[in-house]
Design an enzyme around this catalytic site. Structure first.
Site, PDB file in Angstrom:
ATOM      1  N   ASP A 197     -43.582  -2.734 -40.015  1.00  0.00           N
ATOM      2  CA  ASP A 197     -42.316  -2.088 -39.633  1.00  0.00           C
ATOM      3  C   ASP A 197     -41.116  -2.853 -40.174  1.00  0.00           C
ATOM      4  OD1 ASP A 197     -44.081  -0.544 -38.231  1.00  0.00           O
ATOM      5  OD2 ASP A 197     -43.047  -0.660 -36.314  1.00  0.00           O
ATOM      6  N   SER A 223     -37.408  -1.202 -32.977  1.00  0.00           N
ATOM      7  CA  SER A 223     -37.320  -2.643 -32.673  1.00  0.00           C
ATOM      8  C   SER A 223     -37.296  -3.457 -33.962  1.00  0.00           C
ATOM      9  CB  SER A 223     -38.467  -3.090 -31.756  1.00  0.00           C
ATOM     10  OG  SER A 223     -39.681  -3.043 -32.462  1.00  0.00           O
TER      11      SER A 223
END
Ligand code: MEV
Length: 396
Positions: free
Chosen positions: A204, A146
């Site tokens: 991330d 994502s």
């Protein structure tokens, strides 16, 4: 606004140490993975915004004229703004998502609309665009798919709107943005991640933006100096899990048992710092004793993560199968299933690696050998494609 086709890619990541603890302000060590998400953006003139995500079978289209008429004053103009739950609710109305829309689909669409409307509303008119995003990364497995999606979207939308220049020069096959531009991409990608995950730490999207090997703590990022080229086995247990729920579970456990859980987080922090120190000392000719330390750190962290409640029977199985062959594994990412990493020591014979992969595959897992430290978000030539991008396009 630019009128050319843009091709952007961004890597996934593995967290070596510090997942979950990083949400509570501790250090995480994360590295970019040689598996990427790709995005192709084509400006067009049919008055539509098209979004296709072939990996999860999504195709959406909106009329630009309708989006233009919406009152989007709830999105503050200017810098990346935090998507509050109220704002996400408003976006749901704008998106026209059906009640039975799958969670993955609705979050991907909401993150897209958030970034499209926020970044493009500075233009005189919202642009008509055709966007396709596809990935080599398994979805929902803890490999930062994502974040790579949000990073690709932020980079492509900021470039097409000329908020940042296209770094690709004549004759370049691939290029990257400047530090300042990468910071802007990372800030917007973080907001996209917030739409998808609620309260992510930002690690991330940082790894996907910057690439290489990073130390991350409370938004502060620094690259690890000369990290050794570690070889790892990456295993996807294929057990589905939800990062948002797992992160909330750890928070609840911390609230319920602060005196037990806070020391675990502190200990994970110390593991990350010790790992950073050892990696820094390993250089080009790592000693066997240094690998032994890395293995011990992996084992201790895996036990801590189990105590935080983010383990899973499939991950225990991964650890047992590799342990029986003298190798050490831990979960990576949010846990609860998803992926694990196994450290491959230098000198390990290839037949032994193959036998381990075979043993893991026969547990029903997907398993691949990979190196770590890939480049961050990049822009590729749409006319002289390198073979990897061409292959990805051919696969659409
Ligand atoms: C997910 O890849 C890592 C977590 O620490 C969540 C986060 O950092 O946002 C579990």
């Amino acid at each position: 606004m630019l009128s050319e086709v843009l091709l952007v890619s961004a890597p996934g990541k593995v967290i070596l140490h510090g997942e979950h603890a990083v949400v509570h302000g501790k250090v995480a060590l994360a590295v970019a993975l040689n598996l990427r998400t790709f995005l192709r953006l084509q400006p067009h003139s049919n008055g539509k915004v098209d979004l296709s995500l072939p990996n999860i079978g999504i195709k959406w289209a909106w009329d630009v004229a309708r989006l233009q008429l919406l009152d989007t004053s709830f999105l503050e103009q200017g810098d990346a703004t935090t998507p509050t739950p109220e704002l996400v609710e408003k976006l749901k109305e704008v998106a026209g998502l059906p009640d039975d829309c799958a969670v993955t689909e609705s979050l991907a669409v909401l993150a897209f609309l958030y970034l499209y409307l926020s970044i493009c509303r500075k233009q005189r008119a919202l642009p008509s665009l055709d966007i396709v995003v596809w990935s080599e990364l398994p979805h929902g497995a803890g490999l930062g798919s994502s974040a790579a999606y949000s990073v690709c979207l932020a980079a492509a939308l900021l470039t097409v709107c000329e908020e940042i220049p296209n770094p690709l020069k004549d004759g370049d096959r691939v290029n990257r943005w400047t530090k300042e531009d990468l910071e802007l991409i990372n800030n917007w990608a973080f907001q996209g991640e917030r739409v998808i995950h609620g309260n992510p730490s930002g690690v991330d999207n940082a790894v996907s933006t910057w690439g290489g090997a990073l130390r991350y703590q409370q938004g502060k990022i620094s690259s690890l100096k000369r990290p050794p080229a570690l070889q790892i086995l990456l295993t996807n247990t294929k057990v589905p899990r939800n990062t948002r729920t797992l992160v909330a579970g750890v928070r609840n456990r911390l609230l319920k048992f602060p005196e037990i859980v806070a020391p675990l987080l502190t200990s994970i922090d110390a593991i990350s710092l010790e790992c950073e120190r050892v990696l820094g000392e390993m250089g080009e000719a790592p000693a066997p004793e240094q690998y032994l330390v890395l293995e011990e750190l992996i084992d201790m962290n895996q036990h801590h993560l189990n105590a935080l409640g983010v383990g899973h029977a499939s991950l225990d199985q991964l650890c047992q199968v590799t342990r029986a062959r003298g190798l050490h594994s831990k979960l990576t990412g949010a846990g609860g299933g998803g992926c694990g990493i196994t450290l491959l020591k230098p000198g390990l014979e290839q037949p032994e690696v193959e036998a381990t992969k075979q043993a893991l595959t026969s547990c029903g897992f997907d398993c691949w050998e990979t190196s770590i430290g890939a480049p961050g978000v990049s822009i590729h030539s749409a006319t002289s494609l390198d073979s990897r991008v061409q292959q990805a396009l051919d696969g659409l």
